[in-house]
Each structure stands twice: as C-alpha cells, then as structure tokens.
Design a protein around this motif. Structure first.
Motif, PDB file in Angstrom:
ATOM      1  N   SER A 175     -61.310   8.181  24.005  1.00 28.40           N
ATOM      2  CA  SER A 175     -61.269   7.502  25.148  1.00 28.40           C
ATOM      3  C   SER A 175     -61.654   8.159  26.440  1.00 28.40           C
ATOM      4  N   VAL A 176     -60.862   9.283  26.576  1.00 30.80           N
ATOM      5  CA  VAL A 176     -61.099  10.288  27.523  1.00 30.80           C
ATOM      6  C   VAL A 176     -62.592  10.792  27.770  1.00 30.80           C
ATOM      7  N   TYR A 177     -62.809  11.335  26.541  1.00 33.51           N
ATOM      8  CA  TYR A 177     -64.374  11.942  26.317  1.00 33.51           C
ATOM      9  C   TYR A 177     -65.490  10.997  26.843  1.00 33.51           C
ATOM     10  N   TYR A 178     -65.386   9.864  26.239  1.00 31.69           N
ATOM     11  CA  TYR A 178     -66.344   8.812  26.543  1.00 31.69           C
ATOM     12  C   TYR A 178     -66.490   8.565  28.164  1.00 31.69           C
ATOM     13  N   LEU A 179     -65.120   8.288  28.638  1.00 32.58           N
ATOM     14  CA  LEU A 179     -65.160   8.076  30.063  1.00 32.58           C
ATOM     15  C   LEU A 179     -66.023   9.300  30.868  1.00 32.58           C
ATOM     16  N   ALA A 180     -65.550  10.446  30.416  1.00 32.51           N
ATOM     17  CA  ALA A 180     -66.069  11.624  31.083  1.00 32.51           C
ATOM     18  C   ALA A 180     -67.642  11.716  30.868  1.00 32.51           C
ATOM     19  N   LEU A 181     -67.956  11.538  29.698  1.00 31.54           N
ATOM     20  CA  LEU A 181     -69.363  11.538  29.450  1.00 31.54           C
ATOM     21  C   LEU A 181     -70.331  10.533  30.219  1.00 31.54           C
ATOM     22  N   SER A 182     -69.764   9.151  30.384  1.00 29.51           N
ATOM     23  CA  SER A 182     -70.188   8.283  31.004  1.00 29.51           C
ATOM     24  C   SER A 182     -70.227   8.535  32.611  1.00 29.51           C
ATOM     25  N   TRP A 183     -69.378   9.277  33.216  1.00 28.21           N
ATOM     26  CA  TRP A 183     -69.314   9.363  34.651  1.00 28.21           C
ATOM     27  C   TRP A 183     -70.225  10.828  34.889  1.00 28.21           C
ATOM     28  N   ALA A 184     -70.255  11.621  33.844  1.00 26.82           N
ATOM     29  CA  ALA A 184     -71.135  12.837  34.259  1.00 26.82           C
ATOM     30  C   ALA A 184     -72.597  12.408  34.093  1.00 26.82           C
ATOM     31  N   ALA A 185     -73.045  11.420  32.986  1.00 23.87           N
ATOM     32  CA  ALA A 185     -74.319  10.825  32.756  1.00 23.87           C
ATOM     33  C   ALA A 185     -74.598  10.121  33.930  1.00 23.87           C
ATOM     34  N   VAL A 186     -73.727   9.192  34.664  1.00 21.19           N
ATOM     35  CA  VAL A 186     -74.277   8.578  35.966  1.00 21.19           C
ATOM     36  C   VAL A 186     -74.434   9.478  37.004  1.00 21.19           C
ATOM     37  N   SER A 187     -73.552  10.583  37.187  1.00 26.46           N
ATOM     38  CA  SER A 187     -73.858  11.434  38.325  1.00 26.46           C
ATOM     39  C   SER A 187     -74.976  12.310  38.176  1.00 26.46           C
ATOM     40  N   SER A 188     -75.532  12.368  37.119  1.00 24.40           N
ATOM     41  CA  SER A 188     -76.819  13.118  36.901  1.00 24.40           C
ATOM     42  C   SER A 188     -78.078  12.357  36.672  1.00 24.40           C
ATOM     43  N   GLY A 189     -77.880  11.098  36.565  1.00 21.91           N
ATOM     44  CA  GLY A 189     -79.156  10.339  36.271  1.00 21.91           C
ATOM     45  C   GLY A 189     -79.197   8.902  36.785  1.00 21.91           C
ATOM     46  N   SER A 190     -80.235   8.170  36.570  1.00 22.38           N
ATOM     47  CA  SER A 190     -79.958   6.879  36.604  1.00 22.38           C
ATOM     48  C   SER A 190     -79.200   5.962  35.615  1.00 22.38           C
ATOM     49  N   PRO A 191     -78.811   4.689  36.178  1.00 22.97           N
ATOM     50  CA  PRO A 191     -78.053   3.982  35.145  1.00 22.97           C
ATOM     51  C   PRO A 191     -78.580   3.737  33.848  1.00 22.97           C
ATOM     52  N   ALA A 192     -79.864   3.582  33.853  1.00 19.43           N
ATOM     53  CA  ALA A 192     -80.672   3.350  32.520  1.00 19.43           C
ATOM     54  C   ALA A 192     -80.461   4.567  31.813  1.00 19.43           C
ATOM     55  N   GLN A 193     -80.733   5.907  32.107  1.00 25.02           N
ATOM     56  CA  GLN A 193     -80.569   7.068  31.601  1.00 25.02           C
ATOM     57  C   GLN A 193     -79.076   7.357  31.226  1.00 25.02           C
ATOM     58  N   ALA A 194     -78.170   6.572  31.927  1.00 26.15           N
ATOM     59  CA  ALA A 194     -76.762   7.103  31.452  1.00 26.15           C
ATOM     60  C   ALA A 194     -76.569   6.066  30.422  1.00 26.15           C
ATOM     61  N   GLY A 195     -77.096   4.854  30.244  1.00 28.34           N
ATOM     62  CA  GLY A 195     -76.955   4.024  29.243  1.00 28.34           C
ATOM     63  C   GLY A 195     -77.428   4.774  28.048  1.00 28.34           C
ATOM     64  N   LEU A 196     -78.792   5.513  28.030  1.00 25.41           N
ATOM     65  CA  LEU A 196     -79.192   6.016  27.083  1.00 25.41           C
ATOM     66  C   LEU A 196     -78.268   7.066  26.300  1.00 25.41           C
ATOM     67  N   VAL A 197     -77.694   7.840  27.370  1.00 32.51           N
ATOM     68  CA  VAL A 197     -77.107   8.924  26.740  1.00 32.51           C
ATOM     69  C   VAL A 197     -75.862   8.512  25.970  1.00 32.51           C
ATOM     70  N   MET A 198     -75.066   7.430  26.522  1.00 30.63           N
ATOM     71  CA  MET A 198     -74.032   6.769  25.790  1.00 30.63           C
ATOM     72  C   MET A 198     -74.344   6.149  24.508  1.00 30.63           C
ATOM     73  N   ALA A 199     -75.679   5.897  24.301  1.00 33.33           N
ATOM     74  CA  ALA A 199     -76.056   5.045  23.047  1.00 33.33           C
ATOM     75  C   ALA A 199     -76.580   5.895  22.062  1.00 33.33           C
ATOM     76  N   VAL A 200     -77.023   7.333  22.387  1.00 34.39           N
ATOM     77  CA  VAL A 200     -77.519   8.130  21.410  1.00 34.39           C
ATOM     78  C   VAL A 200     -76.536   8.702  20.441  1.00 34.39           C
ATOM     79  N   SER A 201     -75.174   8.704  20.601  1.00 32.45           N
ATOM     80  CA  SER A 201     -74.323   8.928  19.412  1.00 32.45           C
ATOM     81  C   SER A 201     -73.975   7.881  18.352  1.00 32.45           C
ATOM     82  N   ALA A 202     -74.672   6.405  18.736  1.00 37.71           N
ATOM     83  CA  ALA A 202     -74.633   5.756  17.513  1.00 37.71           C
ATOM     84  C   ALA A 202     -75.692   6.172  16.502  1.00 37.71           C
ATOM     85  N   VAL A 203     -76.704   6.593  16.871  1.00 38.69           N
ATOM     86  CA  VAL A 203     -77.748   7.030  16.037  1.00 38.69           C
ATOM     87  C   VAL A 203     -77.476   7.928  14.737  1.00 38.69           C
ATOM     88  N   PRO A 204     -76.904   9.047  14.987  1.00 40.59           N
ATOM     89  CA  PRO A 204     -76.280  10.115  14.008  1.00 40.59           C
ATOM     90  C   PRO A 204     -75.255   9.252  13.032  1.00 40.59           C
TER      91      PRO A 204
END
Length: 414
Positions: free
Chosen positions: A35-64
């Motif tokens: 839970s802590v990891y996913y919150l940190a990942l989402s916050w770091a992604a939102v801080s580094s890009g757009s909301p759409a890009q952050a959503g893509l980062v959060m979704a890619v782990s489901a593929v592998p």
C-alpha cells in the motif's frame, strides 16, 4: 524442528500456532508495504508528469502480472512457496530502497518509474501464487478456513494502515521517504519468513522439482484443474465474479461519488463501508473456522452480493450508499473467503501454486486491464448500466456455483 516432528505434532488452532502467526506477520508487513509503495509511486508519477501519464505508470504493472502469473504458479510449485515468497520480498525490498536512493539523489523521469512498475508487476506474478500456496504447508487442513479469515483481516489492516502511513511518509520526506518506508516493511517480513518450517507435501514433494519444461508443468496444473470435480467449476465461478466485480467497484465508485456530488470524502466513506463489511466477513471466518454448506453459501452470497452491487448505483443519499457498501463488502467478503478456503482444502498442495495463479488471474491480471473499458462505458451510458452489467456477471457466477452439484455440495473440513 524437523518436518517429521511438525507433521506428527497435534494441530493447534490457527490463531495460536506460531507458524501461522509468523506467516501472518510477514504477510501483514508485506501488504502494508504494498500500500505504501503504490501511494509513493502514484505521488512520484503525478509529480513528474500529467495525470494521464501518471495513470499509465500505475497501470503498467498489471501487464507483466497478467502475462506471467500462470508461470509464477509453476515456479512456486517447483521451488517451494516459502523460498519464492522470500526471494520476492527481498527483490521488492531492494527495488523500493533503490528507488528511494535515486529520488534522494536526483529527479528521475517517468520512464524510470514505469520500469520500476513493470519489474514490480513481474515480481508480483511469482509472489502471489506462492502466497496462496503457503497456508497448507504451515497449518492443518481443518484450520485452513480460519487461516483465510486471518489473511483477510491482515489484508484489510494493510489497506487501512498503508494509506495513512504512506501519506505521512510523503508529507515528511516526499516520495523518497515513502519508498524507504515500503522497503523497510518488506525487510520486516524477511526474518519471519526465514523462521517458517513447512510441512512436507502429502504426495511426496513431487511439486518441488527444478527440471523439465515449464509448459509441461503448467499443462499438468491445468489438467489437474480440469479433472477436479470442485476446483474446475470453482475457477469459472471465481473468474466470473472477478470480471463482474472489479471494474464497477474500483472505477465505478469514484464516478458514482462524482456524479452524486459526494466528492472525495464520499469515496472515502464508500470504501470505508466496503472495507468494514469485508473485514467483518474475514473476522467471522477467523472466529468460526468454517461455515456449513460452504458451496451453497458461496453461491447465494454471490447472488445477494450482485443485487447489492446493482443497488449501489441507485442509492439516493450518501448514508444509504455507505450502508449498501457495507452489505456489498460483507457478502463479497464471505464469498471470497469461502472461495479461497475451498481452493486451499480441495487442491493437492503439490499443485497449489498453479491453482492459486489461475484463481488470481481474473482479479489481479485480467480485470485491471478492463478498467479503462469500464470508465469508457460509464462515460457513454452512465454509472447505472455499468453497475447493473457488472452485477449481472456476478449473479451469473453465483448461479453457476449453485447449478453445479459438486460445487454446491462442497464442504470445508471440520
């Protein structure tokens, strides 16, 4: 203590068994770390890009996870579940601590966060089946339903504690601090896992081999499922329930709260209601140890839960919606716990990694990939039809369980 002594020792109640408690502590630490990891990942992604890009980062782990989950089950059965869980949590610990160090030194681009999410998803693909294969190796068969109840409580605790802990870490030191906290939690699970002593496989350790083609082992596991009078129909039931449930409850709740004007606090209350109901279901199974007529109870709770899912979309006020969410959580918690308990008690432990992988494929592999479709459908037709369609699939899963005699008559051991 030798495996032979463990096998000969009289069974203890799960909540008093040191083996179960070590596993439960490790699982809880790992779940909070997730839970802590996913919150940190989402916050770091939102801080580094757009909301759409952050959503893509959060979704890619489901593929592998979706692509490799079945092979992860083969690895768990070949190498042994404790070894695989230990290696997985070690990998997650090193990866999150490495991300924390990188964030302290520089500002990485989204590509690094996406790469980390891909690796994390691949590790999850072997971790999840191994976690599912561990309980029969540490607890007596008549305690497995109670172990699943305890596991459900630990999962809910991880969800409740992880978000505020991650938020506090981000507020204190940014995403780097949160990644560090996640790494420390994964590290906490390692000594507990090292202390576990597994019961021998009743079938002679045939599941822990490192030779032969992987695809052959996977085919053997699928044949075991297909030929089993309870497990085969149960896998279909679980898949239908996951496909109908995950989209509306993960995407639909946010859309419903926005449509009704309840805002972010409304989402929080709905999730809290669902979590409270699911936690009560886990507590019920942990205390009672078993529910009579497990197959019949499983089918009817799925049907009633589907009715509650459909009703959620038409709740006129937030308090009514929260009450319905509690009912959804309670009914889904009972049916989900019974599904897992039946998998644990019906499956030959030598195949349990592969069977756990198949049972997890819907909720953790396929259903997340369909969430964008759920959002698009809600945009076209509204939240009501989406909830009703999901509820219809959930009801179909319950009806299927009730129409298959071997599954309907399935019982948990006393």
């Amino acid at each position: 203590m030798s495996a032979a002594v463990l096998a000969a020792a009289p069974p203890r109640p799960a909540h008093r068994d040191p083996q179960v408690l070590r596993w439960l502590g490790a699982y809880t630490a790992s779940t909070v770390g997730d839970s802590v990891y996913y919150l940190a990942l989402s916050w770091a992604a939102v801080s580094s890009g757009s909301p759409a890009q952050a959503g893509l980062v959060m979704a890619v782990s489901a593929v592998p996870r979706a692509l490799l989950l079945l092979f992860g089950g083969v690895i768990a059965d070949r190498l042994g579940p404790r070894r695989v869980v230990l290696a997985s949590d070690t990998a997650r610990c090193l990866m999150t601590l490495g991300l924390a160090a990188v964030l302290l030194a520089t500002s990485p681009g989204l590509w690094l966060l996406a790469a980390a999410a891909l690796v994390f998803g691949a590790v999850d693909a072997v971790f999840l089946p191994a976690v599912g294969a561990l309980p029969p190796r540490i607890a007596a068969r008549d305690q497995l339903a109670r172990v699943q109840g305890l596991r459900g409580l630990a999962y809910r605790m991880g969800s409740v504690l992880g978000a505020p802990l991650g938020g506090l870490a981000v507020a204190t030191g940014g995403p780097a601090s949160a990644f560090g906290a996640a790494g420390a939690l994964f590290a906490l699970s390692l000594p507990l896992l090292c202390a576990l002593r597994l019961r021998p496989l009743p079938t002679g350790e045939k599941g822990e081999k490192a030779d032969g083609p992987v695809l052959r082992d996977l085919a053997d596991g699928l044949r075991h499922l297909r030929g089993h009078r309870v497990l085969g129909p149960l896998m279909i039931t679980i898949l239908l329930a996951d496909l109908g449930f995950v989209g509306p409850l993960n995407v639909g709740l946010a859309l419903l709260a926005d449509q009704r004007g309840w805002g972010a606090p409304g989402i929080g209350w709905l999730l809290a209601g669902f979590g409270a109901g699911a936690g009560a279901a886990s507590l019920l199974l942990a205390v009672r140890g078993r529910l009579p007529r497990a197959g019949t109870t499983l089918g009817w709770t799925m049907v009633l839960g589907a009715v509650a899912v459909a009703a959620l979309a038409f709740a006129p006020r937030l308090p009514v919606a929260v009450a319905v969410a509690v009912a959804v959580g309670l009914l889904a918690g009972v049916s989900g716990a019974l599904c897992h308990a039946l998998v644990q008690t019906e499956c030959d432990p030598a195949y349990l990694g592969r069977v756990s992988a198949v049972s997890s494929l819907g909720s953790l592999g396929l259903a997340p990939l369909g969430m964008p479709l759920t959002g698009a459908a809600a945009g076209l037709w509204g939240t009501g039809p989406v909830f009703v369609a999901g509820a219809a699939v959930c009801a179909l899963s319950g009806a299927f369980a009730l129409t298959v005699p071997s599954l309907r008559r399935a019982e948990l051991p006393r």
